[in-house]
Design an enzyme around this catalytic site. Structure first.
Site, PDB file in Angstrom:
ATOM      1  CG  ASP A  81       3.015   8.397  -4.833  1.00 29.19           C
ATOM      2  OD1 ASP A  81       2.862   9.435  -4.101  1.00 29.19           O
ATOM      3  OD2 ASP A  81       3.137   7.428  -4.499  1.00 29.19           O
ATOM      4  CG  ASP A 137       2.131  11.358  -0.443  1.00 29.09           C
ATOM      5  OD1 ASP A 137       2.389  11.151  -1.683  1.00 29.09           O
ATOM      6  OD2 ASP A 137       1.773  10.399   0.371  1.00 29.09           O
TER       7      ASP A 137
END
Length: 376
Positions: free
Chosen positions: A89, A270
């Site tokens: 992430d 992201d």
């Protein structure tokens, strides 16, 4: 040819590690299938507002959205190594997995870490807490050996969750953050920085290729870039603030008309969010322009009109990045097509997997920049 290019890169950069990622259903998709999505969103909004008010010590990452994490890979922790499935992430910086002592229902359906079975485990009594957009974990800070492929981080700080909420249906055990140290729990060091310190990575670079339709084929690579995963050349974009992977978007347009970021705005690149999130008012305007109508907590469009909808153009550092309707409309079935734009209470945008499936992305910590190029 891909392997020939890869071997060349290995010889040049000394160490490039490529890890396979698996595309899974997002928590949003799982809850939607069970007709539980709207109830979940209402319950989470009430619960999280209560939790955040009662615990001022929480480490808060307000841009995270646990509902939409979809690409996961395997790491191991401990000696002997125990395997865990985690989200790689770029929107957060911490690593955590569930402890065998976790009392939450979510932990009962995921792999847990038994510290008694690891000879390299080192405990602390320091609390470890993170509040995400739709989930909360609380636990304790610990240290152990963590392996990503053949990359080994010894005495790596990470969190063991003792309580979790909002992670009951997710297809992963924990999260491995790849953002800057400033976002990490105070006093810890992200695993990428630790690997750099230990000399495990020859170049301070990692990159993502997210496949479009296949469950398999996606990868994250560390220490170099395999050029066979993209077309043309990488266009480099400076990070706007060296605390996260934020960049400046010049404008957002459709059919030659500016529909957002008229005077420029920030966007988080992201890998942990599957949608394209933006300020609620601007996203609502986009939904209107693509003739999307409310469908519970989401927006639906008529499936036959997808081919007639224009692309949405993100102009970044002077270069246009087109997101066609086939990418921003998610076809759930022949009769259900959902918009992948999602309004949130923030002034920034989040370029999630809808965008990153189109564009191979490189994260250069050494030069504080992100490289983008059309994915193959």
């Amino acid at each position: 040819m891909k392997w020939l290019v890869l071997l060349g890169l290995v010889a040049l950069s000394e160490c490039i590690v490529i890890m396979p990622l698996t595309k899974t259903k997002t928590m949003r998709e799982i809850l939607r299938e069970k007709n539980l999505l709207n109830n979940f969103l209402e319950e989470q909004a009430n619960r999280l507002s209560d939790d955040s008010a009662s615990d001022p010590k929480l480490s808060i990452h307000p841009l995270r959205n646990a509902l939409d994490m979809a690409y996961v890979g395997n790491i191991t922790i401990g000696t002997p190594p125990k395997e865990f499935r985690v989200v790689f992430d770029t929107g957060s910086s911490d690593l955590w997995v569930p402890s065998i002592k976790c009392i939450s229902p979510a932990c009962h359906t995921h792999i847990t870490f038994d510290h008694h079975k690891s000879s390299t485990f080192r405990p602390t009594r320091r609390p470890f807490r993170i509040l995400y957009g739709s989930g909360l974990m609380t636990g304790v800070l610990v240290y152990d050996t963590v392996r990503i492929g053949n990359l080994v981080s010894t005495d790596q700080p990470f969190g063991l969750s003792l309580q979790e909420s909002g992670f009951d249906n997710v297809p992963f055990d924990g999260i491995l953050g790849l953002s800057y140290p400033s976002l990490a729990v105070p006093g810890t060091i992200p695993i990428f920085d630790k690997l750099q310190q230990q000399g495990s990575i020859s170049e301070p670079v990692f990159a993502f290729y997210l496949s479009t339709h296949k469950e398999n084929g996606s990868v994250v690579m560390f220490g170099g870039v395999d050029h066979s995963y993209y077309k043309g050349k990488l266009n480099w974009i400076p990070v706007s603030r060296t605390k996260s992977w934020l960049i400046t978007v010049d404008r957002i347009s459709m059919n030659g008309r500016v529909i957002g970021c008229e005077n420029g705005c920030e966007a988080l690149v992201d890998t942990g969010t599957s949608l394209i999130n933006g300020p609620a008012e601007l996203v609502t305007n986009i939904q209107r322009l693509i003739h999307a109508t409310p469908y519970g907590s989401e927006y639906v469009v008529s499936c036959p009109v997808i081919s007639t909808l224009p692309p949405v153009i993100f102009t970044i550092n002077g270069i246009d990045y087109s997101v066609p309707a086939e990418a921003y409309i998610h076809k759930v079935s022949n009769s259900l097509c959902l918009s992948s734009f999602y309004g949130v209470d923030t002034s920034s945008w989040i370029l999630g997997d809808v965008f990153l499936r189109l564009y191979f992305s490189v994260y250069d910590r050494g030069n504080n920049r992100i490289g983008l190029a059309p994915a193959v």
